[in-house]
Design a protein around this motif. Sequence first.
Motif: not given
Length: 222
Positions: A41-43, A48-51, A126-127, A138-140
């Motif tokens: 998850l951390m990786l 780039k481009g993530n939360m 995005e939704a 969003i993660i869970w």
Amino acid sequence: MFEEFLADVKWDLLWEAIKETLYMTGISVAASFIIGIFLGLMLYLTSKGNMWESKVVNFIFASIVNVFRSIPFIILIILLMPFTRMLMGSILGANAALPALIIGAAPFYARLVEIALREVDKGVIEAAHSMGASNFRIIWKVLLPESMPALISGITVTSISLVSFTAMAGVIGAGGLGHLAFLEGWQRNNSSLMVVATVAILLIVFMIQVIGDFLTNKTDKR
């Protein structure tokens, strides 16, 4: 002839070795799953481009994963002996193998987790964002459920690798089927025991693969 071949098999030792192998594999799979999910998850999230995009944090986690993933397992066991002795009080036995097994497998699984997360449709994320979902939600509720088939497939591959790792660890005194095959089989010229121990390892791998395939298909929504 078959009965004569099996006459030299020490069944009590074999059963004990199977239990030790299952114990080492089970504990290390559970720990590798948890740690691997976190690292993966951390990786993903800091790339780039993530939360949580952060080059520095991503570099730190990527370096940790790359270093430990690249060290051959037998060398990793030797390097970790002082740490294992300090943590477990011994470098022999099933418990003593756990640090090396977990440290060796978790980074490998972390990369599989990262790959699985990258395959999640960006449109779904995005939704969820547009509906006001928080990053943690969003993660869970999106990332992990959507990638679950790939995560299960990845931990299946990791589990099978861990079975082979336990066999290698057994050669230097960790117990399990590897230790039995080496100490009681090869060193004492007991080919029957070596063959039966090998078959037992193959059966464990087969069962892991069957269970993994079943769970992967069960969670696949496609």
